[in-house]
Design a protein around this motif. Structure first.
Motif, PDB file in Angstrom:
ATOM      1  N   LYS A 108       0.817  -1.222   0.000  1.00  0.00           N
ATOM      2  CA  LYS A 108       0.000   0.000   0.000  1.00  0.00           C
ATOM      3  C   LYS A 108       0.850   1.271   0.000  1.00  0.00           C
ATOM      4  O   LYS A 108       0.643   2.149  -0.840  1.00  0.00           O
ATOM      5  CB  LYS A 108      -0.963  -0.008   1.182  1.00  0.00           C
ATOM      6  N   PRO A 109       1.824   1.434   0.910  1.00  0.00           N
ATOM      7  CA  PRO A 109       2.601   2.684   0.923  1.00  0.00           C
ATOM      8  C   PRO A 109       3.365   2.914  -0.388  1.00  0.00           C
ATOM      9  O   PRO A 109       3.435   4.027  -0.887  1.00  0.00           O
ATOM     10  CB  PRO A 109       3.579   2.510   2.089  1.00  0.00           C
ATOM     11  N   GLU A 110       3.915   1.835  -0.943  1.00  0.00           N
ATOM     12  CA  GLU A 110       4.679   1.961  -2.185  1.00  0.00           C
ATOM     13  C   GLU A 110       3.772   2.363  -3.343  1.00  0.00           C
ATOM     14  O   GLU A 110       4.107   3.231  -4.150  1.00  0.00           O
ATOM     15  CB  GLU A 110       5.406   0.652  -2.502  1.00  0.00           C
ATOM     16  N   LEU A 111       2.596   1.732  -3.433  1.00  0.00           N
ATOM     17  CA  LEU A 111       1.668   2.070  -4.513  1.00  0.00           C
ATOM     18  C   LEU A 111       1.210   3.518  -4.413  1.00  0.00           C
ATOM     19  O   LEU A 111       1.066   4.207  -5.429  1.00  0.00           O
ATOM     20  CB  LEU A 111       0.471   1.117  -4.509  1.00  0.00           C
ATOM     21  N   GLU A 112       0.998   3.988  -3.181  1.00  0.00           N
ATOM     22  CA  GLU A 112       0.590   5.385  -3.006  1.00  0.00           C
ATOM     23  C   GLU A 112       1.706   6.331  -3.459  1.00  0.00           C
ATOM     24  O   GLU A 112       1.441   7.362  -4.073  1.00  0.00           O
ATOM     25  CB  GLU A 112       0.184   5.637  -1.560  1.00  0.00           C
ATOM     26  N   GLU A 113       2.954   5.982  -3.179  1.00  0.00           N
ATOM     27  CA  GLU A 113       4.087   6.804  -3.636  1.00  0.00           C
ATOM     28  C   GLU A 113       4.239   6.733  -5.155  1.00  0.00           C
ATOM     29  O   GLU A 113       4.481   7.740  -5.813  1.00  0.00           O
ATOM     30  CB  GLU A 113       5.388   6.366  -2.956  1.00  0.00           C
ATOM     31  N   PHE A 114       4.120   5.539  -5.706  1.00  0.00           N
ATOM     32  CA  PHE A 114       4.243   5.387  -7.162  1.00  0.00           C
ATOM     33  C   PHE A 114       3.188   6.219  -7.886  1.00  0.00           C
ATOM     34  O   PHE A 114       3.447   6.790  -8.931  1.00  0.00           O
ATOM     35  CB  PHE A 114       4.091   3.925  -7.580  1.00  0.00           C
ATOM     36  N   ALA A 115       1.988   6.266  -7.326  1.00  0.00           N
ATOM     37  CA  ALA A 115       0.892   7.003  -7.959  1.00  0.00           C
ATOM     38  C   ALA A 115       1.218   8.489  -8.064  1.00  0.00           C
ATOM     39  O   ALA A 115       0.771   9.162  -8.990  1.00  0.00           O
ATOM     40  CB  ALA A 115      -0.409   6.794  -7.182  1.00  0.00           C
ATOM     41  N   GLY A 122      -3.710   4.435  -3.956  1.00  0.00           N
ATOM     42  CA  GLY A 122      -3.182   5.515  -4.764  1.00  0.00           C
ATOM     43  C   GLY A 122      -3.988   5.736  -6.028  1.00  0.00           C
ATOM     44  O   GLY A 122      -3.663   6.574  -6.842  1.00  0.00           O
ATOM     45  N   GLY A 123      -5.044   4.944  -6.213  1.00  0.00           N
ATOM     46  CA  GLY A 123      -5.902   5.127  -7.380  1.00  0.00           C
ATOM     47  C   GLY A 123      -5.394   4.489  -8.663  1.00  0.00           C
ATOM     48  O   GLY A 123      -5.941   4.715  -9.730  1.00  0.00           O
ATOM     49  N   ILE A 124      -4.342   3.681  -8.579  1.00  0.00           N
ATOM     50  CA  ILE A 124      -3.827   3.004  -9.768  1.00  0.00           C
ATOM     51  C   ILE A 124      -4.794   1.877 -10.136  1.00  0.00           C
ATOM     52  O   ILE A 124      -5.175   1.080  -9.290  1.00  0.00           O
ATOM     53  CB  ILE A 124      -2.417   2.431  -9.520  1.00  0.00           C
ATOM     54  N   VAL A 125      -5.185   1.820 -11.386  1.00  0.00           N
ATOM     55  CA  VAL A 125      -6.153   0.819 -11.841  1.00  0.00           C
ATOM     56  C   VAL A 125      -5.417  -0.349 -12.482  1.00  0.00           C
ATOM     57  O   VAL A 125      -4.567  -0.163 -13.358  1.00  0.00           O
ATOM     58  CB  VAL A 125      -7.158   1.432 -12.839  1.00  0.00           C
ATOM     59  N   ALA A 126      -5.738  -1.545 -12.053  1.00  0.00           N
ATOM     60  CA  ALA A 126      -5.142  -2.755 -12.629  1.00  0.00           C
ATOM     61  C   ALA A 126      -5.931  -3.156 -13.870  1.00  0.00           C
ATOM     62  O   ALA A 126      -7.147  -3.026 -13.918  1.00  0.00           O
ATOM     63  CB  ALA A 126      -5.157  -3.883 -11.609  1.00  0.00           C
ATOM     64  N   SER A 127      -5.218  -3.667 -14.853  1.00  0.00           N
ATOM     65  CA  SER A 127      -5.865  -4.210 -16.047  1.00  0.00           C
ATOM     66  C   SER A 127      -6.244  -5.658 -15.775  1.00  0.00           C
ATOM     67  O   SER A 127      -5.480  -6.395 -15.145  1.00  0.00           O
ATOM     68  CB  SER A 127      -4.921  -4.158 -17.241  1.00  0.00           C
ATOM     69  N   PRO A 128      -7.403  -6.082 -16.238  1.00  0.00           N
ATOM     70  CA  PRO A 128      -7.787  -7.478 -16.029  1.00  0.00           C
ATOM     71  C   PRO A 128      -7.025  -8.404 -16.967  1.00  0.00           C
ATOM     72  O   PRO A 128      -6.720  -8.039 -18.102  1.00  0.00           O
ATOM     73  CB  PRO A 128      -9.286  -7.478 -16.352  1.00  0.00           C
ATOM     74  N   GLY A 129      -6.683  -9.588 -16.489  1.00  0.00           N
ATOM     75  CA  GLY A 129      -6.038 -10.589 -17.326  1.00  0.00           C
ATOM     76  C   GLY A 129      -4.523 -10.491 -17.342  1.00  0.00           C
ATOM     77  O   GLY A 129      -3.921  -9.686 -16.639  1.00  0.00           O
ATOM     78  N   ARG A 130      -3.933 -11.365 -18.166  1.00  0.00           N
ATOM     79  CA  ARG A 130      -2.468 -11.420 -18.287  1.00  0.00           C
ATOM     80  C   ARG A 130      -1.965 -10.279 -19.170  1.00  0.00           C
ATOM     81  O   ARG A 130      -2.627  -9.898 -20.129  1.00  0.00           O
ATOM     82  CB  ARG A 130      -2.039 -12.741 -18.901  1.00  0.00           C
TER      83      ARG A 130
END
Length: 131
Positions: free
Chosen positions: A25-32, A62-70
């Motif tokens: 969580k903390p890393e994703l928030e910083e990356f965002a 951080g609001g980063i959206v993941a893409s579904p699938g590979r």
């Protein structure tokens, strides 16, 4: 701004479920918030749950959206290559760090080899784990 001399970083992160991102969580928030790191997340189990069909279910910290699938490694590596290729004499190197299941590792290895061209070489570092 000294950050202009830092090469861009693309983080391609693949998890089976959205829960896999929670430990970071903390890393994703910083990356965002970062202008230097382009984060691309993929959730391979996203199509197997009715809940996962809702867009908000693919949003991480951080609001980063993941893409579904590979991920389509061939398209991602080609895009990275095209960003740095400029027909100069010096060869550019793109580092790829990969860790995951055997099938994914095989795909990454194959696509890294295909993506390398004169002027842009991919360097692959592999880690392995067992569950």
């Amino acid at each position: 701004n000294k950050a202009t001399n830092v090469p861009p970083v693309e983080l391609l992160w693949v998890e089976r479920s959205m829960d896999g991102f929670n430990a970071f969580k903390p890393e994703l928030e910083e990356f965002a918030k970062s202008e230097l790191i382009d984060v691309k997340l993929f959730c391979t189990n996203s199509g197997k749950s009715i809940e996962m069909t809702k867009p908000e279910s693919l949003t991480t910290h951080g609001g980063i959206v993941a893409s579904p699938g590979r991920p389509k490694f061939n398209e991602l590596f080609r895009s990275s290559r095209d960003k740095v290729f400029n027909n100069q004499v010096a060869t550019k190197v793109i580092g790829v760090y990969s860790c995951g299941p055997k099938a994914m590792m095989r795909d990454v290895r194959f696509e890294v080899q295909k993506a390398s061209i004169d002027g842009v070489k991919f360097y692959l570092h592999e880690e392995t784990y067992e569950i």
